[in-house]
Design a protein around this motif. Sequence first.
Motif, short mmCIF file in Angstrom:
data_model
loop_
_atom_site.label_atom_id
_atom_site.label_comp_id
_atom_site.label_asym_id
_atom_site.label_seq_id
_atom_site.Cartn_x
_atom_site.Cartn_y
_atom_site.Cartn_z
N GLU A 1 -26.47 -21.75 2.00
CA GLU A 1 -27.64 -22.26 1.28
C GLU A 1 -27.21 -23.10 0.08
OE1 GLU A 1 -29.95 -18.84 0.22
OE2 GLU A 1 -30.32 -18.32 2.30
N ASN A 2 -26.19 -22.63 -0.62
CA ASN A 2 -25.72 -23.35 -1.79
C ASN A 2 -25.10 -24.68 -1.41
OD1 ASN A 2 -24.59 -23.75 -4.54
ND2 ASN A 2 -25.26 -21.63 -4.71
N LEU A 3 -24.37 -24.71 -0.30
CA LEU A 3 -23.76 -25.96 0.15
C LEU A 3 -24.85 -26.96 0.54
CD1 LEU A 3 -20.78 -24.60 2.27
CD2 LEU A 3 -20.74 -25.49 -0.06
N GLU A 4 -25.92 -26.47 1.16
CA GLU A 4 -27.05 -27.35 1.50
C GLU A 4 -27.69 -27.90 0.23
OE1 GLU A 4 -29.66 -25.01 3.93
OE2 GLU A 4 -28.11 -24.75 5.47
N ASP A 5 -27.86 -27.05 -0.78
CA ASP A 5 -28.43 -27.50 -2.05
C ASP A 5 -27.57 -28.58 -2.68
OD1 ASP A 5 -30.49 -25.72 -1.75
OD2 ASP A 5 -29.68 -24.24 -3.15
N ASN A 6 -26.24 -28.39 -2.66
CA ASN A 6 -25.33 -29.38 -3.22
C ASN A 6 -25.38 -30.68 -2.44
OD1 ASN A 6 -24.51 -27.67 -5.23
ND2 ASN A 6 -22.65 -27.01 -4.20
N GLU B 1 -24.25 -15.15 -7.37
CA GLU B 1 -25.00 -14.16 -6.60
C GLU B 1 -24.54 -14.15 -5.15
OE1 GLU B 1 -29.66 -12.84 -5.99
OE2 GLU B 1 -29.18 -14.69 -7.04
N THR B 2 -24.26 -12.95 -4.65
CA THR B 2 -23.98 -12.76 -3.23
C THR B 2 -25.16 -12.00 -2.63
OG1 THR B 2 -22.90 -10.60 -3.46
CG2 THR B 2 -21.50 -12.57 -3.74
N ASP B 3 -25.08 -11.69 -1.35
CA ASP B 3 -26.16 -10.92 -0.72
C ASP B 3 -26.23 -9.51 -1.29
OD1 ASP B 3 -26.96 -13.00 0.90
OD2 ASP B 3 -25.74 -12.37 2.60
N GLU B 4 -25.08 -8.99 -1.75
CA GLU B 4 -25.04 -7.60 -2.21
C GLU B 4 -25.09 -7.44 -3.73
OE1 GLU B 4 -22.17 -8.74 -0.30
OE2 GLU B 4 -23.34 -8.40 1.51
N TYR C 1 -16.03 -19.73 4.49
CA TYR C 1 -17.20 -18.97 4.03
C TYR C 1 -18.54 -19.52 4.49
CZ TYR C 1 -13.64 -16.95 1.01
OH TYR C 1 -12.52 -16.34 0.54
N ALA C 2 -18.57 -20.54 5.31
CA ALA C 2 -19.84 -21.17 5.69
C ALA C 2 -20.77 -20.21 6.44
CB ALA C 2 -19.58 -22.42 6.53
N GLU C 3 -20.21 -19.17 7.06
CA GLU C 3 -21.06 -18.22 7.79
C GLU C 3 -21.85 -17.31 6.86
OE1 GLU C 3 -17.53 -15.77 6.84
OE2 GLU C 3 -17.81 -17.83 7.43
N LEU C 4 -21.49 -17.29 5.60
CA LEU C 4 -22.22 -16.46 4.63
C LEU C 4 -23.48 -17.21 4.20
CD1 LEU C 4 -19.22 -15.32 2.39
CD2 LEU C 4 -20.36 -14.01 4.19
N ASP C 5 -24.62 -16.60 4.40
CA ASP C 5 -25.89 -17.27 4.12
C ASP C 5 -25.98 -17.79 2.70
OD1 ASP C 5 -26.81 -16.95 6.69
OD2 ASP C 5 -27.94 -15.12 6.24
N TYR C 6 -25.56 -16.98 1.72
CA TYR C 6 -25.71 -17.41 0.34
C TYR C 6 -24.79 -18.58 0.01
CZ TYR C 6 -21.70 -14.25 -0.47
OH TYR C 6 -20.49 -13.62 -0.42
N ILE C 7 -23.68 -18.72 0.72
CA ILE C 7 -22.81 -19.89 0.52
C ILE C 7 -23.39 -21.09 1.26
CG2 ILE C 7 -20.53 -20.87 1.02
CD1 ILE C 7 -20.47 -18.91 -1.30
N ILE D 1 -16.91 -18.71 -5.64
CA ILE D 1 -17.41 -19.26 -6.90
C ILE D 1 -16.99 -20.73 -7.03
CG2 ILE D 1 -17.12 -19.16 -9.41
CD1 ILE D 1 -17.10 -16.08 -9.13
N LYS D 2 -15.77 -21.04 -6.63
CA LYS D 2 -15.29 -22.42 -6.69
C LYS D 2 -16.15 -23.33 -5.81
CE LYS D 2 -10.49 -21.09 -7.45
NZ LYS D 2 -9.13 -21.15 -6.88
N LEU D 3 -16.54 -22.82 -4.64
CA LEU D 3 -17.40 -23.60 -3.74
C LEU D 3 -18.77 -23.87 -4.37
CD1 LEU D 3 -17.28 -22.42 -0.02
CD2 LEU D 3 -16.93 -24.70 -0.93
N VAL D 4 -19.31 -22.86 -5.02
CA VAL D 4 -20.63 -22.97 -5.63
C VAL D 4 -20.60 -23.85 -6.88
CG1 VAL D 4 -22.48 -21.63 -6.74
CG2 VAL D 4 -21.42 -20.79 -4.66
N TYR D 5 -19.48 -23.85 -7.57
CA TYR D 5 -19.34 -24.64 -8.80
C TYR D 5 -18.16 -25.62 -8.68
CZ TYR D 5 -22.44 -21.08 -10.78
OH TYR D 5 -23.49 -20.25 -11.04
#
Length: 122
Positions: A108-113, A57-60, A100-106, A28-32
């Motif tokens: 993608e978010n890092l790319e968006d940022n 949101e995570t994959d699950e 956490y970079a191997e997690l797709d949802y993270i 969450i800290k990474l995303v925000y």
Amino acid sequence: MEDKTMAVSKPRVIKDFEKLENKIQEQIKLVYPEGFSQHLITFNNKDGLLVSALPFETDEKYYLVRMTTQQAEDIISDDDDYDDDGTLKDESRSEYEDKYAELDYIAENLEDNADDDDDDDD
């Protein structure tokens, strides 16, 4: 015939930040990285009461992390991963990105940022 393009709904998890697993808190800290308070949403809970929460949101799962604006600001100000301006420290960001970079949802978010940061080049 069933439409395979419809998204499968994920379980919604409504929890307080302190009760989340540490790895979810870090993600969450990474995303925000700029703090939580400006990203809060409101919804009516099962009792019909208006509640504010941070969506994540995570994959699950789809998390709604219960917090008020004041709690969101307190969490950031009390967290050593954030600087005095409420921004995730570079060393914390790097550590969590590596973790956490191997997690797709993270990822993608890092790319968006990163795309958002590119817009600042005037």
